[in-house]
Design a protein around this motif. Structure first.
Motif, mmCIF file in Angstrom:
data_model
loop_
_atom_site.group_PDB
_atom_site.id
_atom_site.type_symbol
_atom_site.label_atom_id
_atom_site.label_comp_id
_atom_site.label_asym_id
_atom_site.label_seq_id
_atom_site.Cartn_x
_atom_site.Cartn_y
_atom_site.Cartn_z
ATOM 1 N N CYS A 107 -0.241 -26.722 13.837
ATOM 2 C CA CYS A 107 0.376 -25.897 14.288
ATOM 3 C C CYS A 107 1.370 -25.518 13.277
ATOM 4 N N LEU A 108 1.161 -25.553 12.136
ATOM 5 C CA LEU A 108 1.558 -25.234 11.752
ATOM 6 C C LEU A 108 0.811 -24.806 10.007
ATOM 7 N N GLN A 109 1.414 -23.608 9.137
ATOM 8 C CA GLN A 109 0.120 -23.162 8.215
ATOM 9 C C GLN A 109 1.353 -21.939 7.132
ATOM 10 N N VAL A 110 1.000 -22.802 5.555
ATOM 11 C CA VAL A 110 1.826 -21.861 4.724
ATOM 12 C C VAL A 110 0.795 -21.168 4.171
ATOM 13 N N SER A 111 1.358 -20.435 3.466
ATOM 14 C CA SER A 111 0.885 -20.069 2.574
ATOM 15 C C SER A 111 1.747 -18.702 1.246
ATOM 16 N N LEU A 112 0.607 -18.475 0.074
ATOM 17 C CA LEU A 112 1.160 -18.096 -1.071
ATOM 18 C C LEU A 112 0.587 -16.658 -1.443
ATOM 19 N N GLY A 113 0.846 -15.261 -1.570
ATOM 20 C CA GLY A 113 0.540 -14.259 -1.236
ATOM 21 C C GLY A 113 0.701 -12.672 -1.774
ATOM 22 N N GLY A 114 0.372 -12.177 -1.855
ATOM 23 C CA GLY A 114 1.319 -10.814 -2.598
ATOM 24 C C GLY A 114 0.088 -9.530 -1.835
ATOM 25 N N ASN A 115 0.658 -8.368 -2.157
ATOM 26 C CA ASN A 115 0.259 -7.204 -1.526
ATOM 27 C C ASN A 115 0.552 -6.565 -2.436
ATOM 28 N N ILE A 116 0.221 -4.674 -3.105
ATOM 29 C CA ILE A 116 0.759 -3.553 -3.536
ATOM 30 C C ILE A 116 0.600 -2.487 -2.529
ATOM 31 N N LEU A 117 1.873 -1.604 -2.497
ATOM 32 C CA LEU A 117 1.922 -0.819 -1.839
ATOM 33 C C LEU A 117 1.928 0.827 -2.767
ATOM 34 N N LEU A 118 0.697 1.807 -3.096
ATOM 35 C CA LEU A 118 0.711 2.963 -3.838
ATOM 36 C C LEU A 118 1.575 4.292 -3.197
ATOM 37 N N PHE A 119 2.361 4.757 -4.400
ATOM 38 C CA PHE A 119 2.704 5.972 -3.877
ATOM 39 C C PHE A 119 2.002 6.228 -5.425
ATOM 40 N N PRO A 120 0.454 7.312 -4.506
ATOM 41 C CA PRO A 120 -0.156 8.080 -5.489
ATOM 42 C C PRO A 120 0.970 9.241 -6.205
ATOM 43 N N PRO A 121 0.411 10.095 -7.305
ATOM 44 C CA PRO A 121 0.918 11.225 -8.320
ATOM 45 C C PRO A 121 0.583 11.789 -7.148
ATOM 46 N N ASN A 122 1.903 12.562 -7.298
ATOM 47 C CA ASN A 122 2.324 14.029 -6.755
ATOM 48 C C ASN A 122 3.054 15.326 -7.907
#
Length: 260
Positions: A107-122
């Motif tokens: 019933c228990l799951q632990v995690s290590l993670g990352g993500n990236i959110l990009l704002f393209p050149p404007n």
């Protein structure tokens, strides 16, 4: 009281056995055969190892997840436009991530993670003018990114099931970078530009709820809805915090899922 002869009692017993056997045989012939789902349920009840396999695949296993989602910064965290870098972080953006997790038990799951959110050149052109030196163009451009790294945990409300709802929590940090430039360009002459950059970090806590569905012993899909609360900062990209609502979908690959 008159007692029946032994031969008479024996004959009655034989007649009763014959009629009883014929009756049960007729019932079995009239009974409809089990359907495939009924056979599966019967096998499930008769074979506890099938039930145990559901438990085993959810404990002491490593998993790797590929994540895709959308993040919405709430209106309370939005302020006036960023006049330093010209970046705009207020719009909804997609993010991509990778997680490594471990099932401690069923019933228990632990995690290590990352993500990236990009704002393209404007890029924007402010003005185009013509003078004795030719055509002069003035404009500006910007871009940026959020980089997220955190530790999380999920508690599953169902321990043995193919579809399991859960609640989760995640703690970590977000690094925000905004970069912009403004300048002018004249045909036949050199150009001039000014580049500015801002960076800041946020601590955050995220609460989420969702469900995971196991499609195969080593493969799961996961969908969740989360709310992120972060620390505050100066205006960067038109926001003082990247806190808001996120929707995420992930593909989860369980390692050694068939191992006993």
């Amino acid at each position: 009281m008159k007692t029946l002869p032994l031969s008479t009692l024996l004959l009655q017993s034989i007649i009763f056995s014959v009629f009883s056997g014929a009756y049960h045989q007729a019932l079995s012939q009239n009974r409809e055969p089990l359907t495939r789902p009924e056979m599966a349920i019967a096998q499930f009840k008769d074979d506890p190892q099938i039930d145990d396999s559901l438990m085993r695949v959810y404990q002491q296993r490593w998993a790797i997840s590929v994540v895709y989602g959308q993040h919405f910064i709430t209106g309370a965290n939005r302020v006036s436009p960023d006049t330093v870098t010209f970046a705009d972080f207020t719009s909804r953006r997609a993010f991509y991530g990778l997680e490594v997790s471990y099932f401690i038990n069923a019933c228990l799951q632990v995690s290590l993670g990352g993500n990236i959110l990009l704002f393209p050149p404007n890029r924007e052109i402010n003005s185009i003018t013509t003078n004795s030196n030719g055509i002069q163009i003035e404009g500006k451009g910007s871009g940026g990114a959020f980089i997220n790294l955190g530790l999380g945990a999920k508690y599953f409300l169902k321990h043995q099931a193919f579809t399991r709802p859960y609640v989760g929590i995640k703690l970590g940090g977000i690094r925000a970078t905004a970069k912009g430039a403004s300048g002018s360009f004249s045909f036949g002459q050199s150009s001039a530009q000014e580049v500015k950059e801002r960076q800041t970090s946020y601590g955050y806590a995220q609460l989420s709820a969702g469900f995971a569905h196991r499609m195969a012993p080593g493969f799961m899909v996961d969908f969740n809805l989360g709310y992120t609360q972060t620390s505050q900062s100066v205006n960067i990209g038109g926001v003082t915090s990247p806190g808001g609502i996120s929707v995420a979908f992930s593909l989860q690959f369980i390692l050694n899922a068939r191992k006993k």
